[in-house]
Design a protein around this motif. Structure first.
Motif, PDB file in Angstrom:
ATOM      1  N   GLU A 120       0.822  -1.197   0.000  1.00 36.18           N
ATOM      2  CA  GLU A 120       0.000   0.000   0.000  1.00 36.18           C
ATOM      3  C   GLU A 120       0.863   1.257   0.000  1.00 36.18           C
ATOM      4  N   LYS A 121       1.998   1.192   0.701  1.00 40.27           N
ATOM      5  CA  LYS A 121       2.851   2.358   0.857  1.00 40.27           C
ATOM      6  C   LYS A 121       4.285   2.023   0.478  1.00 40.27           C
ATOM      7  N   GLY A 122       4.941   3.000  -0.157  1.00 42.09           N
ATOM      8  CA  GLY A 122       6.355   2.844  -0.442  1.00 42.09           C
ATOM      9  C   GLY A 122       7.186   3.340   0.725  1.00 42.09           C
ATOM     10  N   GLU A 123       8.488   3.160   0.629  1.00 45.58           N
ATOM     11  CA  GLU A 123       9.402   3.601   1.675  1.00 45.58           C
ATOM     12  C   GLU A 123      10.494   4.455   1.069  1.00 45.58           C
ATOM     13  N   GLY A 124      10.906   5.471   1.824  1.00 47.05           N
ATOM     14  CA  GLY A 124      12.019   6.302   1.373  1.00 47.05           C
ATOM     15  C   GLY A 124      11.764   6.918   0.012  1.00 47.05           C
ATOM     16  N   ARG A 125      12.700   6.641  -0.916  1.00 47.10           N
ATOM     17  CA  ARG A 125      12.593   7.197  -2.261  1.00 47.10           C
ATOM     18  C   ARG A 125      11.990   6.205  -3.254  1.00 47.10           C
ATOM     19  N   ASP A 126      11.287   5.193  -2.754  1.00 46.23           N
ATOM     20  CA  ASP A 126      10.580   4.265  -3.639  1.00 46.23           C
ATOM     21  C   ASP A 126       9.575   5.040  -4.496  1.00 46.23           C
ATOM     22  N   PRO A 127       9.357   4.609  -5.730  1.00 49.89           N
ATOM     23  CA  PRO A 127       8.305   5.250  -6.533  1.00 49.89           C
ATOM     24  C   PRO A 127       6.954   5.125  -5.844  1.00 49.89           C
ATOM     25  N   LEU A 128       6.058   6.027  -6.182  1.00 48.34           N
ATOM     26  CA  LEU A 128       4.712   5.972  -5.609  1.00 48.34           C
ATOM     27  C   LEU A 128       4.029   4.666  -5.995  1.00 48.34           C
ATOM     28  N   THR A 129       3.355   4.055  -5.057  1.00 45.97           N
ATOM     29  CA  THR A 129       2.569   2.865  -5.368  1.00 45.97           C
ATOM     30  C   THR A 129       1.251   3.283  -6.011  1.00 45.97           C
ATOM     31  N   ASP A 130       0.565   2.327  -6.615  1.00 43.49           N
ATOM     32  CA  ASP A 130      -0.745   2.622  -7.210  1.00 43.49           C
ATOM     33  C   ASP A 130      -1.717   3.133  -6.151  1.00 43.49           C
ATOM     34  N   ALA A 131      -1.642   2.547  -4.951  1.00 38.38           N
ATOM     35  CA  ALA A 131      -2.548   2.962  -3.872  1.00 38.38           C
ATOM     36  C   ALA A 131      -2.246   4.395  -3.439  1.00 38.38           C
ATOM     37  N   GLU A 132      -0.966   4.745  -3.356  1.00 35.75           N
ATOM     38  CA  GLU A 132      -0.598   6.112  -2.980  1.00 35.75           C
ATOM     39  C   GLU A 132      -1.057   7.115  -4.040  1.00 35.75           C
ATOM     40  N   THR A 133      -0.882   6.752  -5.306  1.00 36.56           N
ATOM     41  CA  THR A 133      -1.298   7.646  -6.391  1.00 36.56           C
ATOM     42  C   THR A 133      -2.791   7.904  -6.345  1.00 36.56           C
ATOM     43  N   ALA A 134      -3.577   6.851  -6.152  1.00 35.97           N
ATOM     44  CA  ALA A 134      -5.035   7.003  -6.096  1.00 35.97           C
ATOM     45  C   ALA A 134      -5.445   7.843  -4.884  1.00 35.97           C
ATOM     46  N   ARG A 135      -4.782   7.623  -3.765  1.00 33.52           N
ATOM     47  CA  ARG A 135      -5.113   8.383  -2.544  1.00 33.52           C
ATOM     48  C   ARG A 135      -4.794   9.859  -2.720  1.00 33.52           C
ATOM     49  N   VAL A 136      -3.641  10.160  -3.309  1.00 30.13           N
ATOM     50  CA  VAL A 136      -3.242  11.550  -3.524  1.00 30.13           C
ATOM     51  C   VAL A 136      -4.241  12.263  -4.427  1.00 30.13           C
ATOM     52  N   GLU A 137      -4.689  11.584  -5.474  1.00 30.86           N
ATOM     53  CA  GLU A 137      -5.637  12.210  -6.390  1.00 30.86           C
ATOM     54  C   GLU A 137      -6.959  12.502  -5.688  1.00 30.86           C
ATOM     55  N   ARG A 138      -7.403  11.612  -4.808  1.00 31.10           N
ATOM     56  CA  ARG A 138      -8.646  11.859  -4.064  1.00 31.10           C
ATOM     57  C   ARG A 138      -8.499  13.069  -3.143  1.00 31.10           C
ATOM     58  N   ILE A 139      -7.308  13.203  -2.545  1.00 28.45           N
ATOM     59  CA  ILE A 139      -7.072  14.319  -1.627  1.00 28.45           C
ATOM     60  C   ILE A 139      -7.070  15.649  -2.374  1.00 28.45           C
ATOM     61  N   VAL A 140      -6.406  15.673  -3.525  1.00 29.22           N
ATOM     62  CA  VAL A 140      -6.231  16.923  -4.272  1.00 29.22           C
ATOM     63  C   VAL A 140      -7.518  17.371  -4.945  1.00 29.22           C
ATOM     64  N   LEU A 141      -8.254  16.426  -5.517  1.00 31.92           N
ATOM     65  CA  LEU A 141      -9.456  16.783  -6.268  1.00 31.92           C
ATOM     66  C   LEU A 141     -10.640  17.016  -5.329  1.00 31.92           C
ATOM     67  N   ASN A 142     -10.556  18.111  -4.593  1.00 31.31           N
ATOM     68  CA  ASN A 142     -11.671  18.438  -3.712  1.00 31.31           C
ATOM     69  C   ASN A 142     -12.819  19.046  -4.519  1.00 31.31           C
TER      70      ASN A 142
END
Length: 274
Positions: free
Chosen positions: A79-101
């Motif tokens: 679900e989550k990456g660590e350090g400088r790992d690329p964003l996971t699919d779950a992180e990308t989807a979560r970020v988009e939900r947060i931003v698109l208010n």
């Protein structure tokens, strides 16, 4: 346009011939044998058909056969990456939900004229300067959108640990690389416009079929900015507007020269360079 295209395609065909010849030479040098796992008569074993002149004598010496390679399944993504790992699919989807208010959705417009801004990209953000040496620094994501309602690039930075938007920036006259959706929409506009007649005629010459959809082409694109005296006045806003030049290619075929045409996605107009 068609005369230009034919001269252009001649160069492309010649270039393709050179590329194919070079690829054939490289294959001949690098491959261990002439028959591979996917070729008729291939054994599926790397190096099993390679010959150094020993022939049957080498087989008699009992050399061990090289075993076929095994492709292992990629490990399951967390679900989550660590350090400088690329964003996971779950992180990308979560970020988009947060931003698109709701406010951003209702106040902005995408490339098709629909509700909400046009997504450009979501990337792992660089750590803040004070956190550069901190192995436990929070992971952040930079989200960029283009708002076609007022030609604004919107960038938001989200803290993945807290789920908070830490920074928001808006810029005018900034043109990042085009998204796939924008390239597709520009191709639709060109096909539907009278200036796209040459493109459609060249496609029919190459395939015998009518060009009606971007799905029939492979298209690359680049942002176009206005240059004084180099275009008709209808393109003077390019740079503030989102403008595109397309480089279409027939699937499994040749390139079609459309370099003289510019699509203004903001104004939804097509123009030809002078």
């Amino acid at each position: 346009m068609r005369k230009i295209v034919r001269r252009h395609l001649g160069k492309v065909v010649a270039g393709t011939g050179i590329a194919v010849a070079g690829t054939a030479l490289m294959v001949a040098v690098t491959l261990p044998g002439s028959a591979g796992a996917d070729e008729p008569g291939g054994t599926g074993t790397a190096g099993s058909t390679a010959s150094t002149g020993g022939g049957a004598g080498e087989s008699a010496q009992g050399q061990a056969a090289v075993q076929p390679g095994v492709v292992e399944q990629a490990p399951a993504e967390g679900e989550k990456g660590e350090g400088r790992d690329p964003l996971t699919d779950a992180e990308t989807a979560r970020v988009e939900r947060i931003v698109l208010n709701r406010q951003l959705l209702n106040s902005s417009e995408n490339v098709e004229g629909g509700r909400g801004p046009q997504r450009i990209g979501i990337d792992l953000a660089d750590p803040d300067a004070a956190e550069a040496d901190n192995a436990n620094a929070p992971r952040r994501a930079d989200v960029s959108y283009y708002d076609y309602k007022d030609d604004t690039l919107v960038t938001r930075t989200v803290n993945l640990d807290t789920g908070k938007v830490e920074r928001t920036g808006t810029q005018h006259g900034v043109q990042p690389p085009l998204s796939r959706a924008e390239t597709t929409e520009a191709t639709k506009l060109l096909i539907a416009d009278p200036l796209g007649a040459g493109l459609k005629a060249d496609y029919k010459d190459a395939t015998g079929a009518e060009l009606t959809s971007p799905d029939q082409l492979l298209v690359s694109s680049m942002v176009y900015r206005a240059a004084p005296g180099a275009q008709p006045s209808v393109l003077d806003a390019c740079g503030d507007h989102r403008c595109v030049r397309l480089f279409p290619k027939v699937k499994n075929g040749a390139w079609i020269d459309a370099r003289s045409l510019v699509i203004d996605l903001s104004a939804r107009k097509v123009a030809k360079l002078g």
